[in-house]
Design a protein around this motif. Structure first.
Motif, mmCIF file in Angstrom:
data_model
loop_
_atom_site.group_PDB
_atom_site.id
_atom_site.type_symbol
_atom_site.label_atom_id
_atom_site.label_comp_id
_atom_site.label_asym_id
_atom_site.label_seq_id
_atom_site.Cartn_x
_atom_site.Cartn_y
_atom_site.Cartn_z
ATOM 1 N N PRO A 207 14.647 49.623 91.413
ATOM 2 C CA PRO A 207 13.557 49.553 90.426
ATOM 3 C C PRO A 207 14.098 49.664 89.003
ATOM 4 N N LYS A 208 13.443 49.015 88.070
ATOM 5 C CA LYS A 208 13.917 49.027 86.681
ATOM 6 C C LYS A 208 13.964 50.440 86.112
ATOM 7 N N HIS A 209 12.988 51.274 86.470
ATOM 8 C CA HIS A 209 12.939 52.616 85.908
ATOM 9 C C HIS A 209 13.941 53.567 86.566
ATOM 10 N N ALA A 210 14.773 53.032 87.489
ATOM 11 C CA ALA A 210 15.774 53.880 88.144
ATOM 12 C C ALA A 210 17.134 53.784 87.474
ATOM 13 N N TYR A 211 17.268 52.954 86.433
ATOM 14 C CA TYR A 211 18.578 52.722 85.834
ATOM 15 C C TYR A 211 19.117 53.932 85.083
ATOM 16 N N ASN A 212 18.237 54.800 84.614
ATOM 17 C CA ASN A 212 18.724 55.981 83.889
ATOM 18 C C ASN A 212 19.590 56.874 84.771
ATOM 19 N N SER A 213 19.199 57.000 86.030
ATOM 20 C CA SER A 213 19.945 57.886 86.923
ATOM 21 C C SER A 213 21.203 57.229 87.471
ATOM 22 N N VAL A 214 21.348 55.921 87.280
ATOM 23 C CA VAL A 214 22.507 55.231 87.833
ATOM 24 C C VAL A 214 23.602 55.043 86.782
ATOM 25 N N ILE A 215 23.292 55.370 85.541
ATOM 26 C CA ILE A 215 24.284 55.234 84.473
ATOM 27 C C ILE A 215 25.499 56.114 84.748
ATOM 28 N N SER A 216 25.265 57.293 85.301
ATOM 29 C CA SER A 216 26.366 58.211 85.588
ATOM 30 C C SER A 216 27.331 57.629 86.617
ATOM 31 N N VAL A 217 26.814 56.777 87.517
ATOM 32 C CA VAL A 217 27.677 56.140 88.514
ATOM 33 C C VAL A 217 28.635 55.178 87.824
ATOM 34 N N ARG A 218 28.126 54.377 86.904
ATOM 35 C CA ARG A 218 28.993 53.459 86.156
ATOM 36 C C ARG A 218 30.022 54.228 85.338
ATOM 37 N N LYS A 219 29.592 55.312 84.705
ATOM 38 C CA LYS A 219 30.523 56.102 83.902
ATOM 39 C C LYS A 219 31.636 56.693 84.758
ATOM 40 N N GLU A 220 31.293 57.078 85.991
ATOM 41 C CA GLU A 220 32.302 57.638 86.895
ATOM 42 C C GLU A 220 33.335 56.583 87.277
ATOM 43 N N TRP A 221 32.880 55.379 87.616
ATOM 44 C CA TRP A 221 33.821 54.306 87.934
ATOM 45 C C TRP A 221 34.681 53.954 86.725
ATOM 46 N N GLU A 222 34.059 53.938 85.558
ATOM 47 C CA GLU A 222 34.797 53.614 84.333
ATOM 48 C C GLU A 222 35.858 54.669 84.032
ATOM 49 N N SER A 223 35.493 55.929 84.183
ATOM 50 C CA SER A 223 36.449 57.008 83.905
ATOM 51 C C SER A 223 37.605 56.992 84.887
ATOM 52 N N GLN A 224 37.320 56.662 86.155
ATOM 53 C CA GLN A 224 38.387 56.581 87.157
ATOM 54 C C GLN A 224 39.338 55.417 86.857
ATOM 55 N N ALA A 225 38.778 54.276 86.412
ATOM 56 C CA ALA A 225 39.616 53.124 86.068
ATOM 57 C C ALA A 225 40.492 53.441 84.860
ATOM 58 N N LEU A 226 39.923 54.100 83.843
ATOM 59 C CA LEU A 226 40.698 54.463 82.653
ATOM 60 C C LEU A 226 41.776 55.496 82.993
ATOM 61 N N LEU A 227 41.458 56.427 83.888
ATOM 62 C CA LEU A 227 42.448 57.423 84.306
ATOM 63 C C LEU A 227 43.608 56.755 85.035
ATOM 64 N N ALA A 228 43.303 55.749 85.845
ATOM 65 C CA ALA A 228 44.355 55.030 86.561
ATOM 66 C C ALA A 228 45.274 54.300 85.591
ATOM 67 N N ILE A 229 44.685 53.676 84.561
ATOM 68 C CA ILE A 229 45.494 52.982 83.552
ATOM 69 C C ILE A 229 46.357 53.975 82.783
ATOM 70 N N GLU A 230 45.746 55.120 82.456
ATOM 71 C CA GLU A 230 46.488 56.159 81.735
ATOM 72 C C GLU A 230 47.691 56.639 82.536
ATOM 73 N N LYS A 231 47.497 56.833 83.828
ATOM 74 C CA LYS A 231 48.602 57.287 84.676
ATOM 75 C C LYS A 231 49.655 56.189 84.857
ATOM 76 N N ALA A 232 49.191 54.936 84.952
ATOM 77 C CA ALA A 232 50.119 53.825 85.153
ATOM 78 C C ALA A 232 51.006 53.585 83.935
ATOM 79 N N THR A 233 50.480 53.892 82.758
ATOM 80 C CA THR A 233 51.248 53.670 81.523
ATOM 81 C C THR A 233 51.936 54.939 81.023
ATOM 82 N N GLY A 234 51.724 56.046 81.715
ATOM 83 C CA GLY A 234 52.338 57.307 81.303
ATOM 84 C C GLY A 234 53.829 57.348 81.623
ATOM 85 N N GLN A 235 54.496 58.287 81.009
ATOM 86 C CA GLN A 235 55.945 58.418 81.185
ATOM 87 C C GLN A 235 56.335 59.616 82.044
#
Length: 408
Positions: A207-235
């Protein structure tokens, strides 16, 4: 009398089925088992299983059970009229119950009771002492009072049991809590077919009015992807861990880019160990036309991703070694292909009536042809390698090891 009959008779005689609810928590076996002694039988005692005497639970376990029974009875009375129960009163009752349990086992939460996270921290420490009946009532009260953080803690700690999971899933769907539904898939190990079907249908027609509660899911996937890049480029990582981080970063990028927010939620469904072929087939048969098309588009995206990034495969070790837990929730190519096959096998004749399906099918056809040609090539290469391995083994048997490579 057979051994099985002896065991059945011993269970009936001991009254296990009548007494299991008398002990609603996991008892401390260290103070029970040492006191058990076999009861002396007569001269005609021939059974290989004997009754054990000396059963007695510890005073601590007895006190915890009594506290739990008192809490359950009190909360039941309160929930008879849910409108009269407010968040403050419920949390006060729950905190007092947890604190008394903590005193019995000498565990304390070193956080001020006025802190908003106090109850959740207490649940994390003392959740193993909460009986099943109490958990069911706590879930009910939390849903009525919309205590989402408390619900999240209970789910993540694995305290939700099967008897209450269906009610929980249906209530979360009614409340449009997409984020908590994802947690249910991740942390409730015995989700049944009706629960999975309800969640699948919900995510396929969000439902359209359910998108507010699903934003956190996208943020979690985004943070995990950024963490993976950070670790891959770390020394600071070893070469082995760095290579694993690079593999995980490609995998998570593939799972994140190009997928809508509700499709990110579907990742959990199709990566769940609860979703076997029989469950999936039963679920697919209950989808309507629009839900089916949404599912085909989702699976088609995955096929195109696997075609575009063939070097990216599962890397479950990244979850434990690098903290990239999202790597556990990326659907495999095998699951995607099986799921799409089930949909097309069962519903092709009805789906051809939809013009949108024709376009999607053409895109999928091109990808499938490409993947199939790669698979045939891989099979040919595998056959060559197997023959080479056999030849090497034969050469090693006929010639010295140093000369074996000449034969190859």
């Amino acid at each position: 009398m057979s051994l099985l009959e002896v065991i059945k008779k011993a269970i009936v005689d001991s009254g296990t089925f009548m007494t299991q609810f008398k002990y609603p928590i996991i008892l401390n076996a260290d103070v029970i088992l040492p006191n058990l002694k076999p009861e002396s039988g007569g001269s005609n005692e021939i059974y290989p299983i004997k009754h054990m005497g000396g059963w007695r639970i510890s005073d601590t376990d007895s006190d915890i059970i009594e506290l739990g029974n008192h809490f359950v009875n009190k909360l039941k009375r309160k929930l008879k009229n849910p409108k009269s129960l407010n968040q403050g009163e419920f949390l006060e009752i729950l905190n007092l119950f947890l604190e008394k349990n903590g005193e019995k086992v000498s565990l304390a939460c070193h956080v001020d009771s006025s802190d908003s996270s106090y109850t959740c921290l207490m649940i994390e420490k003392l959740g193993f002492l909460i009986s099943r009946d109490a958990i069911v009532l706590i879930l009910e009260a939390s849903l009525v009072l919309e205590l989402w953080e408390l619900l999240e803690t209970i789910i993540v700690q694995g305290l939700v049991i099967h008897s209450s999971s269906s009610n929980l899933v249906q209530s979360l769907i009614e409340k449009n809590r997409s984020d908590l539904l994802c947690l249910c898939i991740m942390h409730i190990s015995d989700l049944q077919l009706p629960d999975l079907l309800s969640i699948l249908k919900y995510f396929l027609s969000l439902p359209k009015h359910a998108y507010n509660s699903v934003i956190s899911v996208r943020k979690e996937w985004e943070s995990q992807a950024l963490l993976a890049i950070e670790k891959a480029t770390g020394q600071n990582l070893s070469k082995k861990r760095s290579d694993l981080a690079k593999q995980a970063s490609v995998l998570l990028m593939k799972a994140y880019d190009g997928f809508s927010t509700f499709e990110l939620c579907l990742h959990y469904v199709f990566a769940s160990p609860n979703l076997d072929e029989l469950t999936l087939s039963s679920s697919v048969r209950r989808l309507n036309g629009s839900e089916m098309l949404s599912l085909i588009r989702y699976l088609g995206k995955w096929l195109r991703k696997y075609e575009k990034f063939p070097q990216s495969g599962p890397c479950p070790k990244a979850a434990s070694k690098l903290g990239l837990k999202a790597c556990q929730w990326v659907p495999s190519l095998e699951t995607v292909v099986k799921s799409l096959g089930l949909v097309l096998d069962d519903y092709f004749s009805s789906l051809v009536l939809y013009s949108e399906f024709h376009e999607e099918l053409k895109l999928i056809e091109d990808v499938v042809k490409s993947l199939a040609s790669e698979a045939r090539l891989c099979c040919s290469i595998e056959n060559v390698l197997q023959n080479l391995i056999k030849d090497v083994g034969l050469c090693e048997g006929l010639f010295p090891r140093d000369d074996a490579r000449v034969c190859v």
